[in-house]
Scaffold this motif. Structure first.
Motif, mmCIF file in Angstrom:
data_model
loop_
_atom_site.group_PDB
_atom_site.id
_atom_site.type_symbol
_atom_site.label_atom_id
_atom_site.label_comp_id
_atom_site.label_asym_id
_atom_site.label_seq_id
_atom_site.Cartn_x
_atom_site.Cartn_y
_atom_site.Cartn_z
ATOM 1 N N GLY A 298 0.720 -1.117 -0.021
ATOM 2 C CA GLY A 298 -0.257 -0.334 0.118
ATOM 3 C C GLY A 298 0.560 1.478 -0.234
ATOM 4 N N ILE A 299 2.136 1.079 0.982
ATOM 5 C CA ILE A 299 2.879 2.102 0.972
ATOM 6 C C ILE A 299 3.543 2.683 -0.735
ATOM 7 N N ILE A 300 3.898 1.812 -1.420
ATOM 8 C CA ILE A 300 4.304 1.542 -2.841
ATOM 9 C C ILE A 300 3.028 2.313 -3.668
ATOM 10 N N VAL A 301 2.217 1.843 -3.568
ATOM 11 C CA VAL A 301 0.651 2.163 -4.269
ATOM 12 C C VAL A 301 0.517 3.482 -4.342
ATOM 13 N N SER A 302 0.547 4.488 -2.776
ATOM 14 C CA SER A 302 0.692 5.588 -2.543
ATOM 15 C C SER A 302 1.848 6.210 -3.165
ATOM 16 N N LEU A 303 2.670 5.784 -2.809
ATOM 17 C CA LEU A 303 4.255 6.662 -4.233
ATOM 18 C C LEU A 303 3.276 6.827 -5.714
#
Length: 395
Positions: A298-303
């Motif tokens: 989710g953090i990668i996707v948030s970026l």
């Protein structure tokens, strides 16, 4: 694993044949860049394969189901069934193992990126940089979330392939009718409702595009697209159980509420039922952001979603509506397809994990609109500068 290596060599050979064909057709075709995209996509195939090895994955069900029956036609249908139909001969005739099937579908996803490159590059010859020095086309071709969900056995890769083939073919339907037909078959059989949005976008684009298109060509597109929708309307409505409904609006609202409720029960659910329409669309397009990211992925996707948001800001300008009014078929088709798909899915999606996966098939249509708008602005500036220099030389 040996079978996957042999298949990889075969697919690489097919790639070279395709690249040479497009290179002969288009002088601007950059086989080196597309090969880099292929290698990058293979990396995500390995990432997803590793992920599926240690965690539950739908790809395992997609691998097992087509082996349950020896009759190929038992699997003919729409949605999940069509993926089983496509997989059946590779499993039951050619004897593909799990690794080979994963690689095959990852290759389908890559061919989707190949057609995305052709779609963008053919329609927009002007190079655009964003965020100071990032080439726009290179940036969107290497977005990780797009590759992750199109690098495995399942619906993601072939639906992306179908949509990008359609977008490429619609520029010249007379010359690319085989590609257009194949793209329509793939899109309709995997996601009938998405085919509805694409068809609606195409009709609207041809009705309002700035190009001077012969009336008979417009009529041909209208008849084919509208006729196709009439033929498949029962299947499209049947996906939501609305094919025998007397009140489509009320029934769709009921279906949306039920579906949203089911999805919100999962771990990354969000309560979208009471959201206003703008917030629903924002959630579908740009969430998760860092404050609600579900896990490391989710953090990668948030970026990546932050990049989407920053790109979206580039069309929030006074001149965009004027541009849209005078834009060509490809832009209006892309925007209509993107907006209708977003509108429909934002009503039934209440799970961030599913939103991350589902929106990957339509975000390229938004990127195309943004890219074209920026290119048009740059082109207009170049024309103004040339006129100013010409006046200076004359004075």
């Amino acid at each position: 694993m040996i079978g996957a290596v042999i298949l990889l060599i075969l697919l690489y050979g097919i790639n070279n044949i395709l690249f040479n064909s497009f290179k002969n057709k288009f002088k601007w075709f950059d086989s080196r860049k597309v090969n880099y995209v292929f290698l990058y996509h293979l990396l995500f195939f390995l990432v997803y394969y590793t992920y599926a090895y240690f965690a539950p994955s739908d790809s395992k069900m997609y691998f097992e189901r087509p082996t349950y029956s020896q009759n190929w036609l038992d699997y003919y249908g729409t949605s999940t069934t069509f993926i089983d139909f496509v997989s059946w001969p590779f499993l039951n005739v050619f004897g593909f193992n799990y690794e080979m099937m994963m690689l095959l579908y990852a290759w389908f996803g890559f061919i989707g990126f190949l057609y995305a490159y052709l779609f963008f590059r053919e329609n927009i010859p002007i190079k655009i940089t964003v965020f100071k020095n990032f080439d726009f086309l290179t940036l969107i071709l290497f977005l990780p979330n797009m590759h992750f969900w199109t690098a495995s056995l399942g619906k993601g890769a072939p639906i992306f392939l179908g949509l990008m083939m359609f977008a490429y073919a619609i520029k010249s339907p007379k010359d690319r009718w085989v590609t257009l037909l194949l793209a329509s078959i793939i899109t309709y059989h995997i996601r009938p409702h998405v085919f509805l949005f694409v068809a609606a976008g195409t009709v609207l684009g041809y009705m309002t595009g700035k190009e001077k298109i012969a009336w008979w060509k417009k009529m041909l597109v209208y008849v084919i697209m509208i006729g196709s929708l009439i033929v498949v309307q029962d299947t499209i409505l049947g996906m939501a159980g609305l094919n025998e409904s007397d009140d489509l609006i009320q029934e769709f609202e009921t279906f949306s509420d039920e579906r949203a409720g089911e999805l919100s029960d999962s771990g990354s659910g969000v309560d979208m039922a009471n959201y206003s329409l703008p917030v629903k669309l924002f959630t579908f397009w740009f969430r998760p952001l860092f404050f609600d990211a579900p896990g490391v992925l989710g953090i990668i996707v948030s970026l990546e979603n932050l990049i989407y948001l920053l790109l979206f800001f580039k069309i929030l300008k006074k001149g965009f509506l004027k541009f849209l009014k005078n834009s060509p078929v490809s832009v209006k088709m892309s925007l209509t397809t993107f907006f209708l798909a977003s509108l429909a899915m934002s009503f039934v999606m209440s799970n961030l994990g599913i939103i991350i996966r589902q929106k990957s098939m339509v975000m390229y249509f938004l990127f195309f609109v943004i890219y074209y708008f920026l290119a048009q602005q740059k082109y207009d500036k170049i024309i103004k500068l040339k006129k100013a220099r010409k006046l200076q030389m004359q004075s």
